[in-house]
Design an enzyme around this catalytic site. Structure first.
Site, PDB file in Angstrom:
ATOM      1  CE  LYS A 165       7.194   9.904 -31.855  1.00 52.71           C
ATOM      2  NZ  LYS A 165       8.361   9.172 -31.022  1.00 52.71           N
ATOM      3  CG  ASP A 193      11.579   8.522 -31.835  1.00 48.98           C
ATOM      4  OD1 ASP A 193      12.538   8.139 -32.155  1.00 48.98           O
ATOM      5  OD2 ASP A 193      10.645   8.268 -30.931  1.00 48.98           O
ATOM      6  CD  GLU A 218      13.588   7.906 -28.285  1.00 46.76           C
ATOM      7  OE1 GLU A 218      14.157   8.526 -27.198  1.00 46.76           O
ATOM      8  OE2 GLU A 218      12.663   7.662 -28.572  1.00 46.76           O
ATOM      9  CG  ASP A 241      12.505   3.888 -28.214  1.00 48.07           C
ATOM     10  OD1 ASP A 241      12.223   2.862 -27.469  1.00 48.07           O
ATOM     11  OD2 ASP A 241      11.718   4.834 -28.325  1.00 48.07           O
ATOM     12  CE  LYS A 265       8.865   4.183 -25.907  1.00 47.34           C
ATOM     13  NZ  LYS A 265       9.114   4.073 -27.432  1.00 47.34           N
TER      14      LYS A 265
HETATM   15 MG    MG Z   1      11.009   6.582 -29.788  1.00 45.78          MG
END
Ligand code: MG
Length: 372
Positions: A165, A193, A218, A241, A265
């Site tokens: 992240k 991400d 991402e 995403d 997801k």
């Molecule tokens: Mg993600």
């Protein structure tokens, strides 16, 4: 076969340690998870878990799932749970949108269909590809050294795929990316991400500053339009995403060349029926996939593994097991788990292949039954 009863259970799932993403602007310490059980007149019961990643990450929240269930339950009681397209059409007519609230109903129906046919869901989705599914870690935004220590802890559990992240100060982000990629080991896959935290100008600056480093980014920016702008002015692969929700989004990503990877997801896209369509569009366009839950326990993780295992290895980059970040476990030792080498697999048992322990879930918070 008919649905006769809908039962909802709620569980607060605590993270083992506080978690920050999107450059640290979002902090998470616990998740509100809903467990749904559908009973039928033929004695089969289907389970599903729906667990948004808190209520600040996406337009989804735990109480919203339970509020929408008040509308879905009476509409679906009396229907045949094996008729998945019909089930989804009735939900769409009952409450347009709100995909995250439809996911547990859709998924619990798949669980029943699997049990009724004696097959794990992965076989109903087209069939199992045997190669194990690499589990991605989820590395919270921190100092470069702190993040490497976190990666090392996951390495000790067998992990070779890391979702890192970033998305804070762009100078620090460049430092993090360079440092962590320098410390990447052979056979590892690290991707960065951003969780929508960069503006297009920031994304272009960071990605071009590290252009010599092979890396995937991402959801660098908030919207598909912003990501498409970044795509035109940068060279590294982009994964979409948060802004992949519908079949229309997937078609745009493919036809406009917005990204080379998508992260599907299950809760966000509304369940397995819709996720299967996204998988097929991605496959047809050469777009690689990550397949994950938005959050939740082993039940949510296991639902996802059935879709992940239906994707051939060369198109499947990995999954994520949220369960490893949680204190609570409503199905100890069962369902899809880390095999010790950082891989996961869908169970062989019919349906999802795992159900939570009722004594852990406690009493239902709502029950809906047919009048008869
Ligand atoms: Mg993600």
């Amino acid at each position: 076969m008919k649905i006769t009863r809908v039962s909802l259970f709620q569980m607060t799932l605590h993270l083992k340690k506080p978690y920050r993403l999107s450059g640290g602007r979002l902090l998470f310490e616990k998740l509100d998870s809903t467990f749904l059980r559908l009973d039928t007149d033929e004695g089969l019961s289907g389970w599903a878990e729906a667990c948004p990643w808190g209520h600040t990450y996406l337009p989804a929240h735990g109480a919203g799932i339970r509020a929408a269930a008040e509308l879905f339950a009476p509409a679906l009681i009396g229907m045949d749970p094996r008729r998945l397209e019909h089930i989804n059409r009735v939900m769409d007519l009952t409450l347009p949108g709100h995909l995250y609230a439809k996911q547990p109903f859709d998924t619990a129906c798949w669980d029943i269909l699997g049990q009724a046919t004696g097959l794990p869901i992965v076989e109903l989705l087209g069939g199992r590809y045997e190669e194990p599914i690499p589990i991605a870690s989820s590395i919270s935004t921190d100092t470069p050294d702190g993040m490497l220590a976190d990666i090392d802890a996951y390495r000790a559990l067998g992990y070779t795929t890391h979702s890192i992240k970033v998305g804070a100060d762009i100078g620090l982000d460049i430092e993090r990316i360079r440092f962590l990629k320098q410390n990447e080991k052979p056979g590892e896959f690290m991707f960065f991400d951003v969780n929508r935290a960069w503006t297009p100008s920031e994304a272009i600056s960071v990605m071009n500053a590290v252009a010599e480093i092979p890396a995937t980014f991402e959801q660098p920016c908030e919207t598909l339009e912003q990501c498409a702008h970044v795509r035109r002015l940068t060279r590294q692969p982009i994964s979409l995403d948060e802004r992949l929700e519908t079949e229309g989004d997937m078609q745009r990503i493919a036809s406009e060349g917005i990204g080379e990877v998508v992260n599907i997801k299950l809760n966000r896209v509304g369940g397995l029926t819709r996720a299967r369509r996204l998988r097929d569009i991605a496959m047809a366009n050469g777009i690689k996939m990550l397949v994950m839950a938005t959050g939740g326990s082993v039940l949510a993780d296991t639902e996802v593994q059935h879709l992940a295992q239906s994707i051939p290895r060369e198109m499947r980059l990995g999954t994520w097991l949220c369960q490893e970040m949680l204190v609570e476990d409503p199905a100890p030792g069962r369902g899809s788990r880390n095999d010790g080498a950082g891989n996961s697999a869908a169970p062989d048992a019919p349906g999802i292949g795992v159900a939570p322990d009722l004594d852990v879930l406690g009493e239902p918070v709502a029950v809906y039954e047919s009048a008869a």
